[in-house]
Design a protein around this motif. Structure first.
Motif, short mmCIF file in Angstrom:
data_model
loop_
_atom_site.label_atom_id
_atom_site.label_comp_id
_atom_site.label_asym_id
_atom_site.label_seq_id
_atom_site.Cartn_x
_atom_site.Cartn_y
_atom_site.Cartn_z
N HIS A 33 0.76 -1.22 0.06
CA HIS A 33 -0.28 0.06 0.00
C HIS A 33 0.83 1.22 0.00
O HIS A 33 0.72 2.16 -0.72
CB HIS A 33 -0.94 -0.03 1.27
CG HIS A 33 -2.12 0.88 1.17
ND1 HIS A 33 -2.96 1.03 1.93
CD2 HIS A 33 -2.38 1.82 0.25
CE1 HIS A 33 -3.88 1.88 1.83
NE2 HIS A 33 -3.51 2.39 0.78
N HIS A 85 -3.07 9.54 1.31
CA HIS A 85 -2.21 8.57 2.09
C HIS A 85 -1.49 9.00 3.34
O HIS A 85 -0.99 8.26 4.16
CB HIS A 85 -1.50 7.86 1.01
CG HIS A 85 -2.42 6.91 0.23
ND1 HIS A 85 -3.11 7.23 -0.90
CD2 HIS A 85 -2.79 5.65 0.30
CE1 HIS A 85 -3.82 6.17 -1.52
NE2 HIS A 85 -3.72 5.25 -0.55
N TRP A 134 -12.76 7.07 0.87
CA TRP A 134 -12.26 7.32 1.99
C TRP A 134 -13.45 7.65 2.90
O TRP A 134 -14.45 8.47 2.31
CB TRP A 134 -11.31 8.49 1.82
CG TRP A 134 -10.21 8.34 1.00
CD1 TRP A 134 -10.21 8.35 -0.57
CD2 TRP A 134 -8.92 7.94 1.29
NE1 TRP A 134 -9.03 8.12 -0.75
CE2 TRP A 134 -8.19 8.05 0.06
CE3 TRP A 134 -8.23 7.77 2.73
CZ2 TRP A 134 -6.70 7.60 0.21
CZ3 TRP A 134 -6.79 7.10 2.63
CH2 TRP A 134 -6.18 7.20 1.42
N ASP A 167 -9.09 4.53 4.70
CA ASP A 167 -8.79 4.25 3.26
C ASP A 167 -9.56 2.89 3.09
O ASP A 167 -9.36 1.95 3.64
CB ASP A 167 -7.44 3.84 3.00
CG ASP A 167 -7.25 3.88 1.35
OD1 ASP A 167 -8.08 3.65 0.60
OD2 ASP A 167 -5.88 3.92 0.82
N HIS A 171 -7.24 -1.89 -2.06
CA HIS A 171 -5.90 -2.40 -1.87
C HIS A 171 -5.55 -2.13 -0.53
O HIS A 171 -4.56 -2.53 -0.07
CB HIS A 171 -5.28 -1.35 -2.85
CG HIS A 171 -5.01 0.12 -2.68
ND1 HIS A 171 -5.36 0.71 -3.64
CD2 HIS A 171 -5.07 0.86 -1.46
CE1 HIS A 171 -5.23 2.17 -3.25
NE2 HIS A 171 -5.03 2.01 -1.91
MN MN3 Z 1 -5.02 3.56 -0.49
#
Ligand code: MN3
Length: 211
Positions: A33, A85, A134, A167, A171
């Protein structure tokens, strides 16, 4: 700091070791990630802004200037994902304190009906986010709210102040939880939220309003 392709935007270091969040989030997931997904957003952003004024513009300003502009969509997506992120990693900590304190705890009580309701509503926002996106705890004009954004969209392009995020792109959890997003979300909320970081964001938000 590592600087993919020597561009202006940097991949910030993780605030903990890659295995620090186990067993809630595995070192393998963090390796992919952070090391692949997050890094790629920064690398692509650097490619896209090369030789433009955006290369000398702070990341948050790039995000605000390109939001909702169809011809700037690629820059926005990679800039917002780079920012989201970096913010997300800071929202996680293990071992986490069980609950917030201070003004954040007071605001969760007064604006959201208490910690149990906060946990339920934050989880629901994350679970209900359709597709990639998100979930966020934000301060909107002095009131806390739980919300979700799709794809790369970020509160800093919407005029609210983010305090916490999760998140919920696949993924983020597929390696550890396969399709069980609710299990991932509830484990993060119960075991990994960094209340001190959220309090810092709330303090900054209050200071900006007072200024
Ligand atoms: Mn992500």
């Amino acid at each position: 700091m590592t600087t993919p392709d020597n561009g202006p935007f940097q991949l910030p270091p993780l605030p903990w070791e890659q295995a620090a969040l186990e067993p809630v989030i595995s070192a393998r997931t963090i390796g992919l990630h952070y090391g692949k997904h997050h890094r790629t957003y920064v690398t692509k952003l650097n490619e896209l802004v090369k030789g433009t004024a955006m290369a000398d513009t702070p990341l948050e300003q790039v995000i605000r200037e390109t939001a909702e502009k169809p011809d700037q969509k690629k820059i926005f997506n990679n800039a917002a994902q780079a920012w989201n992120h970096a913010f997300f990693w800071n929202c996680l900590r293990a071992p986490a304190r069980a609950q917030p304190s201070g003004t954040l705890a007071q605001r969760i009580d007064s604006d959201l009906g208490g910690l149990d309701k906060f946990r339920q509503q934050f989880a629901q926002a994350a679970i209900d986010c359709f597709g990639s996106g998100w979930a966020w705890l934000v301060d909107r004009n002095g009131k806390l709210e739980l919300t979700a954004t799709s794809n790369a969209m970020t509160p800093i392009a919407q005029g609210t102040t983010p305090l916490l995020t999760i998140d919920v792109w696949e993924h983020a959890y597929y390696v550890d939880y396969e399709n069980r997003r609710p299990e991932f979300v509830n484990a993060v909320i119960e075991r990994l939220l960094n209340w001190d970081f959220a309090q810092q964001q709330l303090d900054r938000s209050s200071q900006r309003k007072a200024a």
